[in-house]
Design a protein around this motif. Sequence first.
Motif, PDB file in Angstrom:
ATOM      1  N   TYR A  25       0.797  -1.226   0.000  1.00 36.99           N
ATOM      2  CA  TYR A  25       0.000   0.000   0.000  1.00 36.99           C
ATOM      3  C   TYR A  25       0.836   1.287   0.000  1.00 36.99           C
ATOM      4  CZ  TYR A  25      -4.039   2.841   1.653  1.00 36.99           C
ATOM      5  OH  TYR A  25      -5.040   3.763   1.810  1.00 36.99           O
ATOM      6  N   TRP A  28       2.438   2.511  -3.455  1.00 35.49           N
ATOM      7  CA  TRP A  28       1.687   3.076  -4.586  1.00 35.49           C
ATOM      8  C   TRP A  28       0.664   4.121  -4.199  1.00 35.49           C
ATOM      9  CZ3 TRP A  28      -3.585   2.041  -4.937  1.00 35.49           C
ATOM     10  CH2 TRP A  28      -4.059   0.944  -4.208  1.00 35.49           C
ATOM     11  N   VAL A  29       0.249   4.193  -2.939  1.00 36.78           N
ATOM     12  CA  VAL A  29      -0.731   5.198  -2.514  1.00 36.78           C
ATOM     13  C   VAL A  29      -0.008   6.451  -2.039  1.00 36.78           C
ATOM     14  CG1 VAL A  29      -2.590   5.744  -0.898  1.00 36.78           C
ATOM     15  CG2 VAL A  29      -2.439   3.451  -1.895  1.00 36.78           C
ATOM     16  N   VAL A  30      -0.207   7.543  -2.764  1.00 36.91           N
ATOM     17  CA  VAL A  30       0.420   8.809  -2.395  1.00 36.91           C
ATOM     18  C   VAL A  30      -0.142   9.261  -1.050  1.00 36.91           C
ATOM     19  CG1 VAL A  30       0.668  11.248  -3.015  1.00 36.91           C
ATOM     20  CG2 VAL A  30       0.804   9.479  -4.785  1.00 36.91           C
ATOM     21  N   GLU A 106     -12.554   8.850  -6.054  1.00 32.64           N
ATOM     22  CA  GLU A 106     -12.381   9.185  -4.642  1.00 32.64           C
ATOM     23  C   GLU A 106     -13.212  10.394  -4.290  1.00 32.64           C
ATOM     24  OE1 GLU A 106      -8.833  10.322  -1.450  1.00 32.64           O
ATOM     25  OE2 GLU A 106      -8.297   9.629  -3.459  1.00 32.64           O
ATOM     26  N   ARG A 128      -3.096  13.862  -7.199  1.00 22.61           N
ATOM     27  CA  ARG A 128      -2.623  12.782  -6.329  1.00 22.61           C
ATOM     28  C   ARG A 128      -2.886  11.414  -6.950  1.00 22.61           C
ATOM     29  NH1 ARG A 128      -4.176   9.923  -1.051  1.00 22.61           N
ATOM     30  NH2 ARG A 128      -6.188   9.856  -2.078  1.00 22.61           N
ATOM     31  N   ASN A 129      -4.100  11.218  -7.487  1.00 17.67           N
ATOM     32  CA  ASN A 129      -4.438   9.903  -8.013  1.00 17.67           C
ATOM     33  C   ASN A 129      -3.816   9.626  -9.372  1.00 17.67           C
ATOM     34  OD1 ASN A 129      -5.701   8.947  -5.738  1.00 17.67           O
ATOM     35  ND2 ASN A 129      -7.653   9.850  -6.304  1.00 17.67           N
ATOM     36  N   GLU A 131      -0.656  10.306  -9.865  1.00 21.12           N
ATOM     37  CA  GLU A 131       0.600   9.725  -9.377  1.00 21.12           C
ATOM     38  C   GLU A 131       0.361   8.352  -8.755  1.00 21.12           C
ATOM     39  OE1 GLU A 131       4.615   9.113  -8.330  1.00 21.12           O
ATOM     40  OE2 GLU A 131       3.639  10.326  -9.870  1.00 21.12           O
ATOM     41  N   THR A 132      -0.735   8.189  -8.023  1.00 22.68           N
ATOM     42  CA  THR A 132      -1.054   6.889  -7.435  1.00 22.68           C
ATOM     43  C   THR A 132      -1.173   5.819  -8.523  1.00 22.68           C
ATOM     44  OG1 THR A 132      -2.103   7.798  -5.451  1.00 22.68           O
ATOM     45  CG2 THR A 132      -2.849   5.627  -6.164  1.00 22.68           C
ATOM     46  N   ARG A 135       2.261   4.915  -9.990  1.00 21.42           N
ATOM     47  CA  ARG A 135       3.013   4.017  -9.110  1.00 21.42           C
ATOM     48  C   ARG A 135       2.455   2.594  -9.161  1.00 21.42           C
ATOM     49  NH1 ARG A 135       3.844   7.506  -3.537  1.00 21.42           N
ATOM     50  NH2 ARG A 135       4.848   9.323  -4.482  1.00 21.42           N
ATOM     51  N   LEU A 136       1.130   2.486  -9.138  1.00 24.32           N
ATOM     52  CA  LEU A 136       0.492   1.172  -9.220  1.00 24.32           C
ATOM     53  C   LEU A 136       0.889   0.478 -10.529  1.00 24.32           C
ATOM     54  CD1 LEU A 136      -1.514  -0.950  -8.131  1.00 24.32           C
ATOM     55  CD2 LEU A 136      -3.344   0.377  -9.218  1.00 24.32           C
TER      56      LEU A 136
END
Length: 148
Positions: A25, A28-30, A106, A128-129, A131-132, A135-136
């Motif tokens: 978690y 990958w979660v900013v 979200e 933010r998402n 970038e999330t 990463r994922l």
Amino acid sequence: MSTNTRLVKTTPERVWEVLADGWLYPLWVVGASRMRDVDTTWPEVGSKLHHSVGTWPLLIDDHTEVLEMEPGRLIKLHARAWPAGAAEVLITLEPQGSGTNVSITETAVSGPAAMIPPPLEALPLKWRNTETLRRLAFIAERREMPTP
């Protein structure tokens, strides 16, 4: 509310493997900085990730709970990050060719963040998402499939 979508260049099964591994978690979660514990039943409905948000020495311990889950298809989370509040996060996986369309929706549901007008809430969530999801994708696209 904010929705982001990204085509991830791997199968829904590989993306789901990352989502189903609660210890990944904070990778990958900013905003998530560390894991403290993961319920052994993760990602079943009602299970929790016990994480911290922020930057040392200003870390806040909180948790995220699974509200709904369909393996390989979707996970809906109640993500807490006090003092900002809590959000509902829906992550869906949709096969597309040899890849997977991954969407994150979200919205803040409690606390001070829930009082922000939707147009003002959407912009930072969008950033933010983005970038999330990036990463994922990095993790899922490079994850090796288990050998039979």
